[in-house]
Design an enzyme around this catalytic site. Structure first.
Site, PDB file in Angstrom:
ATOM      1  N   TYR A 173       0.838  -1.206   0.000  1.00  5.10           N
ATOM      2  CA  TYR A 173       0.000   0.000   0.000  1.00  5.10           C
ATOM      3  C   TYR A 173       0.868   1.249   0.000  1.00  5.10           C
ATOM      4  CZ  TYR A 173      -3.743   3.244   0.791  1.00  5.10           C
ATOM      5  OH  TYR A 173      -4.619   4.286   0.632  1.00  5.10           O
ATOM      6  N   PHE A 190     -17.875  15.835 -26.463  1.00  2.00           N
ATOM      7  CA  PHE A 190     -17.449  15.004 -27.607  1.00  2.00           C
ATOM      8  C   PHE A 190     -17.369  13.527 -27.268  1.00  2.00           C
ATOM      9  CE2 PHE A 190     -13.048  14.335 -26.203  1.00  2.00           C
ATOM     10  CZ  PHE A 190     -12.878  15.373 -25.304  1.00  2.00           C
ATOM     11  N   ARG A 195     -11.958  16.783 -33.954  1.00  2.00           N
ATOM     12  CA  ARG A 195     -11.340  17.835 -33.157  1.00  2.00           C
ATOM     13  C   ARG A 195     -11.790  19.152 -33.789  1.00  2.00           C
ATOM     14  NH1 ARG A 195     -10.933  16.444 -28.428  1.00  2.00           N
ATOM     15  NH2 ARG A 195      -9.121  15.367 -27.634  1.00  2.00           N
ATOM     16  N   LYS A 200       0.652   8.717 -23.255  1.00  2.00           N
ATOM     17  CA  LYS A 200       1.088   9.141 -24.597  1.00  2.00           C
ATOM     18  C   LYS A 200       2.575   8.798 -24.734  1.00  2.00           C
ATOM     19  CE  LYS A 200      -3.045  11.285 -24.205  1.00  2.00           C
ATOM     20  NZ  LYS A 200      -3.185  12.541 -23.599  1.00  2.00           N
ATOM     21  N   ASP A 253       2.618  21.119 -19.633  1.00  2.00           N
ATOM     22  CA  ASP A 253       1.866  19.919 -20.003  1.00  2.00           C
ATOM     23  C   ASP A 253       2.822  19.097 -20.874  1.00  2.00           C
ATOM     24  OD1 ASP A 253       0.322  17.954 -21.142  1.00  2.00           O
ATOM     25  OD2 ASP A 253      -1.439  19.227 -21.402  1.00  2.00           O
ATOM     26  N   PHE A 270      -6.334  22.576 -24.036  1.00  2.00           N
ATOM     27  CA  PHE A 270      -6.625  21.153 -24.171  1.00  2.00           C
ATOM     28  C   PHE A 270      -7.887  20.896 -23.354  1.00  2.00           C
ATOM     29  CE2 PHE A 270      -6.605  16.683 -23.116  1.00  2.00           C
ATOM     30  CZ  PHE A 270      -6.596  16.175 -24.392  1.00  2.00           C
ATOM     31  N   THR A 271      -8.729  19.974 -23.832  1.00  2.00           N
ATOM     32  CA  THR A 271     -10.076  19.775 -23.259  1.00  2.00           C
ATOM     33  C   THR A 271     -10.056  19.646 -21.729  1.00  2.00           C
ATOM     34  OG1 THR A 271      -9.821  17.423 -23.736  1.00  2.00           O
ATOM     35  CG2 THR A 271     -10.998  18.739 -25.370  1.00  2.00           C
TER      36      THR A 271
HETATM   37  C1  LIG Z   1      -4.283  13.350 -23.005  1.00  2.00           C
HETATM   38  C2  LIG Z   1      -3.890  14.708 -22.634  1.00  2.00           C
HETATM   39  C3  LIG Z   1      -4.151  15.227 -21.347  1.00  2.00           C
HETATM   40  C4  LIG Z   1      -4.963  14.496 -20.316  1.00  2.00           C
HETATM   41  O1  LIG Z   1      -4.414  13.301 -19.936  1.00  2.00           O
HETATM   42  P1  LIG Z   1      -5.280  11.987 -19.606  1.00  2.00           P
HETATM   43  O2  LIG Z   1      -4.248  10.972 -19.307  1.00  2.00           O
HETATM   44  O3  LIG Z   1      -6.120  11.667 -20.789  1.00  2.00           O
HETATM   45  O4  LIG Z   1      -6.117  12.306 -18.397  1.00  2.00           O
HETATM   46  C5  LIG Z   1      -3.673  16.499 -21.078  1.00  2.00           C
HETATM   47  N1  LIG Z   1      -3.021  17.223 -21.995  1.00  2.00           N
HETATM   48  C6  LIG Z   1      -2.775  16.764 -23.228  1.00  2.00           C
HETATM   49  C7  LIG Z   1      -2.037  17.616 -24.204  1.00  2.00           C
HETATM   50  C8  LIG Z   1      -3.209  15.505 -23.597  1.00  2.00           C
HETATM   51  O5  LIG Z   1      -2.988  15.067 -24.842  1.00  2.00           O
END
Ligand SMILES: *Cc1c(COP(=O)(O)O)cnc(C)c1O
Length: 474
Positions: A90, A466, A400, A276, A233, A142-143
């Site tokens: 844990y 979306f 997009r 990513k 980011d 970004f969303t």
């Molecule tokens: C995917 C993404 C996020 C969010 O990350 P998640 O792992 O999907 O929560 C933030 N910023 C960018 C540029 C992304 O491509």
């Protein structure tokens, strides 16, 4: 003397091979996942049931899945072996310490809090740094990032250079920040109202476009004396580093690894979606250099994700991430990764398909406004095009454009300049032959573009519409 190949032709071949060396994947295939092939009738049924939203398709009905590059990478044998090294205690799992040292080694950040994925880290940093009424400038939105900023009471302000909004501009660093726009915000609101600049590498919504090192340095020089932080980011930082190596004078001989570390050095902290660049199927983190902020984040993560040494992840997930980070900053990996995306992009250009230029790092962004010029943005051209491509070949892409952009807190629609269909390439998953099939399908749809009708939204969720919105053909 008689040559089997005419001398002139031989010289051409020699010239070509001297100057052009093809990339190839720095790995071989150990295991395969079989795909189901469908008929057009099956796909028509599937897309209708999905409300013409590719997010709502079952993946069993998809042949080549380009919905996203998020969590879709093929892990290496080393990473799979790492799963078996998971220490599922844990607290204080050894995999957490391995992850921490990988982040310090490759990115240079001091303190880390793991989170289940990127948005978990965005939630923490937004809650810690944003007060209601604050302004958060960013190089395009970004969303999830913007939504967390807004939920914390902040107001997002786009300070990306104008070229980023022009799909035809060939500018090599369309992810750059316009420092004049930033200065304008500082003049209007005062630095005290701007807790940080939300700076993304490889700007997703602009088509995977990089920010230059020169721009990053200038940004940091501008913000530091004002006490404004730069929060990075870093979801696709290694892809950005590859473009700096290719395009920015002075960096030709630097490795991706060195460039990644230099990028991070001009920022104060970072949110990461490890799904990513970092080649894992789940995971993320918040990284900070300031101990006091880290203290707060370490406290808050317990509320939303889990204890600060696992943050919603299994020990094995953290191990795979620690290994994936190292693999992601390898030059040969990045050459093949971006090389494959460029291969698809060039193929599409040969077919006359309108795409965002220059070709970005993680996918090809098709310009739906030019592809379907007869449709207005209220008829959701990118959404309609994604559905058509699925119908043609079982290739799943995503919108997009106006659907992804959503609504402002006042309820009005955002109308983004870019109306795109994203063909996102998962890392280490598909072959060059898959790329050929994808480009041919896009071309087939282009030939009958005039006949494609727009869509009407018949269900709209409140947040990030979306993902779950439903549509009907007009
Ligand atoms: C995917 C993404 C996020 C969010 O990350 P998640 O792992 O999907 O929560 C933030 N910023 C960018 C540029 C992304 O491509």
């Amino acid at each position: 003397m008689v040559y089997a190949v005419p001398l002139q032709r031989l010289n051409q071949i020699i010239m070509k091979s001297t100057y052009h060396r093809s990339w190839a994947e720095p790995y071989k295939i150990k295991m395969v996942e079989l795909l189901r092939m469908t008929t057009r009738a099956q796909r028509l049924k599937a897309i209708r049931e999905a409300g013409y939203n590719t997010f709502l398709l079952r993946s069993d009905d998809v042949y080549i899945d380009l919905l996203t590059d998020s969590g879709t990478a093929a892990m290496s044998d080393q990473q799979w072996a790492g799963l078996m090294m998971g220490d599922e205690s844990y607290a204080g799992s050894r995999n957490f310490y391995h992850l921490e040292s990988a982040i310090q080694k490759y990115y240079g950040y001091q303190y880390i809090v793991p989170t289940h994925q990127g948005r978990g880290a965005e939630n923490l940093i937004s809650k810690i740094l944003i007060k209601p009424g604050d302004v958060i400038p960013g190089n395009m939105y970004f969303t999830t990032t913007r939504l967390h900023q807004e939920l914390a009471g902040g107001i997002f302000a786009d300070i990306i250079i104008d070229e980023a909004h022009d799909p035809l501009s060939e500018y090599p660093f369309k992810g750059n920040i316009d420092l004049k726009k930033l200065d304008q915000l500082v003049q209007t609101h005062g630095a005290a109202k701007i807790p940080y600049v939300s700076m993304a590498t490889s700007v997703n919504m602009a088509g995977g476009q990089p920010i230059s090192m020169a721009n990053l340095k200038a940004l940091y020089e501008y913000t530091r004396p004002l006490g404004i932080r730069v929060i990075h980011d870093m979801t696709r930082v290694a892809e950005n580093a590859w473009f700096i190596k290719q395009r920015e004078p002075g960096y030709e001989k630097h490795s991706v690894r060195e460039i990644v570390k230099e990028i991070c050095s001009y920022t104060d902290g970072a949110t990461m979606s490890a799904k990513k660049d970092a080649l894992v199927n789940i995971g993320g983190f918040l990284a900070l250099n300031d101990w006091d902020l880290f203290e707060e984040a370490r406290n808050l993560v317990v509320v939303y994700e889990g204890l600060h040494t696992y943050g919603g992840l299994a020990g094995r997930d953290m191990e795979a991430m620690a290994i994936g980070i190292g693999e992601s900053v390898d030059n040969n990996h990045m050459h093949a990764r971006v090389g494959q995306v460029e291969y698809l992009g060039h193929k599409m250009e040969e077919y006359g398909i309108p795409i965002v230029r220059p070709i970005g790092g993680h996918g090809i962004f098709v310009d739906a406004k030019r592809f379907l010029p007869h449709l207005s943005q209220d008829q959701y051209p990118a959404q309609a095009l994604a559905a058509e491509i699925y119908l043609d070949s079982g290739v799943r892409t995503m919108e997009r454009g106006v659907v992804s952009a959503g609504r402002k807190s006042t309820g009005e629609n955002y109308y983004p300049k870019l109306e795109l269909v994203r063909f996102t390439i998962p890392r280490r998953v598909y072959t060059q032959a898959h790329m050929d099939v994808i480009a041919e399908s896009a071309f087939r749809v282009l030939k009958r573009a005039k006949k494609i009708r727009g869509l009407k939204m018949i269900y709209e969720p409140k947040y990030l519409r979306f993902f779950q919105a439903r549509f009907e053909p007009l």
